[in-house]
Design a protein around this motif. Structure first.
Motif, PDB file in Angstrom:
ATOM      1  N   THR A 100     -60.684 -41.637 -22.173  1.00 14.13           N
ATOM      2  CA  THR A 100     -60.450 -41.192 -20.796  1.00 14.13           C
ATOM      3  C   THR A 100     -59.989 -42.371 -19.955  1.00 14.13           C
ATOM      4  O   THR A 100     -60.293 -43.526 -20.256  1.00 14.13           O
TER       5      THR A 100
ATOM      6  N   LYS B 285     -67.656 -44.150 -24.087  1.00 12.63           N
ATOM      7  CA  LYS B 285     -68.005 -42.728 -24.171  1.00 12.63           C
ATOM      8  C   LYS B 285     -68.741 -42.237 -22.939  1.00 12.63           C
ATOM      9  O   LYS B 285     -68.880 -41.034 -22.738  1.00 12.63           O
TER      10      LYS B 285
ATOM     11  N   LEU C 108     -63.539 -35.078 -25.632  1.00 16.64           N
ATOM     12  CA  LEU C 108     -62.693 -36.211 -25.252  1.00 16.64           C
ATOM     13  C   LEU C 108     -63.149 -37.477 -25.970  1.00 16.64           C
ATOM     14  O   LEU C 108     -64.341 -37.760 -26.074  1.00 16.64           O
ATOM     15  N   ARG C 109     -62.204 -38.222 -26.466  1.00 16.62           N
ATOM     16  CA  ARG C 109     -62.485 -39.499 -27.129  1.00 16.62           C
ATOM     17  C   ARG C 109     -62.057 -40.673 -26.267  1.00 16.62           C
ATOM     18  O   ARG C 109     -62.588 -41.766 -26.393  1.00 16.62           O
TER      19      ARG C 109
ATOM     20  N   SER D 277     -57.889 -37.723 -23.869  1.00 18.31           N
ATOM     21  CA  SER D 277     -57.451 -37.149 -25.133  1.00 18.31           C
ATOM     22  C   SER D 277     -58.652 -37.006 -26.050  1.00 18.31           C
ATOM     23  O   SER D 277     -59.618 -37.760 -25.954  1.00 18.31           O
ATOM     24  N   GLY D 278     -58.590 -35.996 -26.916  1.00 17.68           N
ATOM     25  CA  GLY D 278     -59.710 -35.785 -27.809  1.00 17.68           C
ATOM     26  C   GLY D 278     -59.479 -34.640 -28.770  1.00 17.68           C
ATOM     27  O   GLY D 278     -58.342 -34.243 -29.024  1.00 17.68           O
TER      28      GLY D 278
ATOM     29  N   THR E  92     -55.819 -31.907 -31.901  1.00 22.85           N
ATOM     30  CA  THR E  92     -56.182 -32.734 -30.747  1.00 22.85           C
ATOM     31  C   THR E  92     -55.517 -32.194 -29.491  1.00 22.85           C
ATOM     32  O   THR E  92     -54.607 -31.375 -29.554  1.00 22.85           O
TER      33      THR E  92
END
Length: 139
Positions: free
Chosen positions: A30, A7, A27-28, A67-68, A121
Motif C-alpha cells: 500500500t 503490513k 493487500l500486500r 496491490s494484493g 491479483t
C-alpha cells in the motif's frame, strides 16, 4: 519514528456509508502520497531574484494505491461497486505510529491480473475527492 511493519499500513473502506470501515482484504503493498501545487508569485522585485511562492494557495491532493491477492469477496465487491457507480465514499488510511487519514476518495482504477501458475491479483488506485482529516497517534 522507529521502523514499522509495512503490513500495518492499512486501507479501509466505508462499507455502508455509515462509518462501518473494513480493511481492503488481501493487500500486500500500500502507498499514500500527499501533494500540494505551488503558486509562483515571483516578480522583478523579488529579493535577489529568488522565486517566491504564495503561502496557502494551490490545490492539495492525496492518492492511494494498493496491490494484493483476493481474500474477501465482500470488500472486493464493494470496491467494484464504488468504481462502477462513480461513488466517492469515505476511506481510512492507517499509518502506523503516525495516525489516521480519513476522507472521500474516488477509485480511479482497478486492475486484475493472473498468470497460469500463480494467484489472481488486483491493484487499486484512489484519488482524494474532498477535505481530508488527520488524527495523529497518541505519543
Amino acid at each position: 519514528m522507529a521502523a514499522q511493519n509495512g503490513k500495518d499500513l492499512l486501507i479501509k473502506i466505508d462499507m455502508t456509508g455509515d462509518g462501518l470501515f473494513e480493511t481492503a482484504a488481501g493487500l500486500r503493498a500500500t502507498r499514500i502520497s500527499f501533494n500540494a501545487e505551488s503558486v509562483d508569485v515571483t516578480s522583478l522585485e523579488s529579493q535577489g531574484g529568488w522565486r517566491e511562492l504564495l503561502a496557502g494557495a494551490g490545490v492539495k491532493a492525496a492518492t492511494i494505491s494498493g496491490s494484493g491477492v483476493f481474500k474477501d469477496a465482500t470488500t472486493d465487491e464493494r470496491a467494484r461497486q464504488i468504481f462502477f457507480d462513480g461513488e466517492t465514499p469515505n476511506f481510512q488510511v492507517i499509518i502506523p505510529a503516525f495516525g489516521v487519514v480519513e476522507g472521500r476518495f474516488q477509485i480511479t482504477s482497478i486492475e486484475y491480473a493472473g498468470s497460469y501458475n500463480g494467484e489472481a491479483t488486483y491493484e487499486l488506485s484512489l484519488a482524494s475527492a474532498g477535505v481530508l482529516a488527520f488524527v495523529p497517534d497518541a505519543p
